[in-house]
Motif scaffolding. Structure first.
Motif, PDB file in Angstrom:
ATOM      1  N   GLN A 124      11.832  33.181   2.469  1.00 21.78           N
ATOM      2  CA  GLN A 124      11.089  34.335   1.989  1.00 21.78           C
ATOM      3  C   GLN A 124      10.081  34.835   3.019  1.00 21.78           C
ATOM      4  O   GLN A 124       9.849  36.033   3.150  1.00 21.78           O
ATOM      5  N   LYS A 125       9.486  33.917   3.756  1.00 22.79           N
ATOM      6  CA  LYS A 125       8.466  34.302   4.728  1.00 22.79           C
ATOM      7  C   LYS A 125       8.473  33.327   5.895  1.00 22.79           C
ATOM      8  O   LYS A 125       7.611  32.439   5.990  1.00 22.79           O
ATOM      9  N   PRO A 126       9.448  33.470   6.801  1.00 24.84           N
ATOM     10  CA  PRO A 126       9.457  32.608   7.990  1.00 24.84           C
ATOM     11  C   PRO A 126       8.181  32.834   8.781  1.00 24.84           C
ATOM     12  O   PRO A 126       7.840  33.967   9.107  1.00 24.84           O
ATOM     13  N   THR A 127       7.477  31.770   9.078  1.00 23.31           N
ATOM     14  CA  THR A 127       6.114  31.896   9.595  1.00 23.31           C
ATOM     15  C   THR A 127       5.923  31.127  10.886  1.00 23.31           C
ATOM     16  O   THR A 127       6.383  29.994  11.031  1.00 23.31           O
ATOM     17  N   LEU A 128       5.220  31.775  11.821  1.00 19.91           N
ATOM     18  CA  LEU A 128       4.800  31.114  13.046  1.00 19.91           C
ATOM     19  C   LEU A 128       3.325  30.789  12.927  1.00 19.91           C
ATOM     20  O   LEU A 128       2.501  31.674  12.669  1.00 19.91           O
ATOM     21  N   PHE A 129       2.991  29.512  13.063  1.00 20.76           N
ATOM     22  CA  PHE A 129       1.603  29.063  13.052  1.00 20.76           C
ATOM     23  C   PHE A 129       1.173  28.744  14.480  1.00 20.76           C
ATOM     24  O   PHE A 129       1.928  28.163  15.254  1.00 20.76           O
ATOM     25  N   LEU A 130      -0.055  29.115  14.806  1.00 20.59           N
ATOM     26  CA  LEU A 130      -0.645  28.716  16.083  1.00 20.59           C
ATOM     27  C   LEU A 130      -2.012  28.116  15.801  1.00 20.59           C
ATOM     28  O   LEU A 130      -2.916  28.793  15.303  1.00 20.59           O
ATOM     29  N   ALA A 131      -2.138  26.830  16.088  1.00 15.33           N
ATOM     30  CA  ALA A 131      -3.401  26.117  15.894  1.00 15.33           C
ATOM     31  C   ALA A 131      -4.100  25.970  17.236  1.00 15.33           C
ATOM     32  O   ALA A 131      -3.472  25.692  18.254  1.00 15.33           O
ATOM     33  N   LEU A 132      -5.408  26.154  17.223  1.00 17.41           N
ATOM     34  CA  LEU A 132      -6.186  26.089  18.463  1.00 17.41           C
ATOM     35  C   LEU A 132      -7.507  25.383  18.204  1.00 17.41           C
ATOM     36  O   LEU A 132      -8.218  25.690  17.243  1.00 17.41           O
ATOM     37  N   THR A 133      -7.809  24.418  19.065  1.00 20.43           N
ATOM     38  CA  THR A 133      -9.085  23.735  18.990  1.00 20.43           C
ATOM     39  C   THR A 133      -9.535  23.395  20.408  1.00 20.43           C
ATOM     40  O   THR A 133      -8.765  23.512  21.356  1.00 20.43           O
TER      41      THR A 133
END
Length: 274
Positions: free
Chosen positions: A245-254
């Motif tokens: 339904q909602k293919p998602t790209l996550f980008l985490a940054l710290t």
């Protein structure tokens, strides 16, 4: 839908966030994500700041003295803000240990929206159609999956590598492409004796996570941005979650100094999405 760079701009404009104190399960674009009880997750789309920014932009557009170009820019941001929480969102992970407070930024983008944003009439673009088909299906067949993993991992640097960014004739500025005929300048504007560079090291191979509801692929790296002699060390982790339904790209940054704290949290959070 406006260019993807406008979505990022709108996200950056939202400085305050609303907290889900002590939350274990957090709603994201791709589904429910689990985090440790000690970690608080704050979501930008739930903040009152969104409505405040909208109100300010509308009032600015209503002024007779506002230039046409400014009104157009304001309209783009307003349009982008309307999609926050639907096509993209920004989350802050807030943690604490014996050394003090910790925080990380997590950006989520709906890839179907991104594909339609970056390409004119994507359904008529032969090169984009296979990508759209995969996104709509929400699943990679074994051959496509292996091709993606092999291609990406062959492109990833196997040792420390430094890239010099073009200045586009503006000294001390960093330009990041945002689609056809679109670019955004970030960084320090002014005289600079040193070029802006991005160094990646300890790059992790792209791999498929096991025991997930949706096919999920992750890749990470330590990143050092040197903007005219001012250095910013980060750790970045990306995850592709193939929710049909909602293919998602996550980008985490710290920050790199908080890398060891957040690495297991990122991994468990991406793996838990359902």
């Amino acid at each position: 839908m406006k260019p993807l760079k406008t979505l990022v701009l709108a996200a950056c404009l939202v400085g305050a966030v609303t907290s889900f104190a002590g939350a274990k399960d957090v709603k994201t674009l791709a589904g429910t994500m689990s985090v440790p009880n000690a970690v608080t997750v704050a979501t930008a789309s739930n903040t009152d700041s969104v409505d405040i920014i909208k109100d300010l932009l509308i009032k600015d557009n209503a002024k007779p003295s506002t230039k046409k170009s400014t009104r157009q820019s304001n309209d783009e941001v307003l349009s982008a803000l309307n999609y926050m929480g639907v096509s993209y969102d920004v989350y802050q992970l807030q943690g604490e240990d014996k050394t003090g407070q910790k925080d990380a930024l997590l950006v989520a983008v709906d890839l179907k929206t991104a594909a339609n944003t970056l390409f004119d009439n994507p359904k008529a673009n032969a090169s984009v159609l296979p990508v759209l088909a995969i996104l709509n299906n929400g699943e990679l067949d074994p051959m496509t999956e292996q091709l993606m993993l092999t291609t990406v991992n062959n492109l990833l640097p196997r040792e420390t590598k430094t890239y010099t960014l073009p200045d586009k004739n503006i000294p001390g500025s960093v330009y990041v492409s945002a689609g056809k005929n679109h670019s955004a300048a970030i960084g320090i504007v002014g005289e600079s004796k040193n070029p802006t560079t991005v160094t990646v090291e300890n790059t992790e191979q792209m791999e498929k996570m096991n025991n997930t509801k949706y096919q999920t692929y992750t890749v990470g790296s330590r990143v050092l941005v040197d903007a005219g002699g001012i250095k910013f060390p980060y750790y970045a982790k990306a995850a592709l979650v193939m929710n049909p339904q909602k293919p998602t790209l996550f980008l985490a940054l710290t920050s790199d100094v908080q890398r060891q704290y957040f690495m297991p949290i990122f991994a468990d959070a991406f793996k838990s999405i359902k």
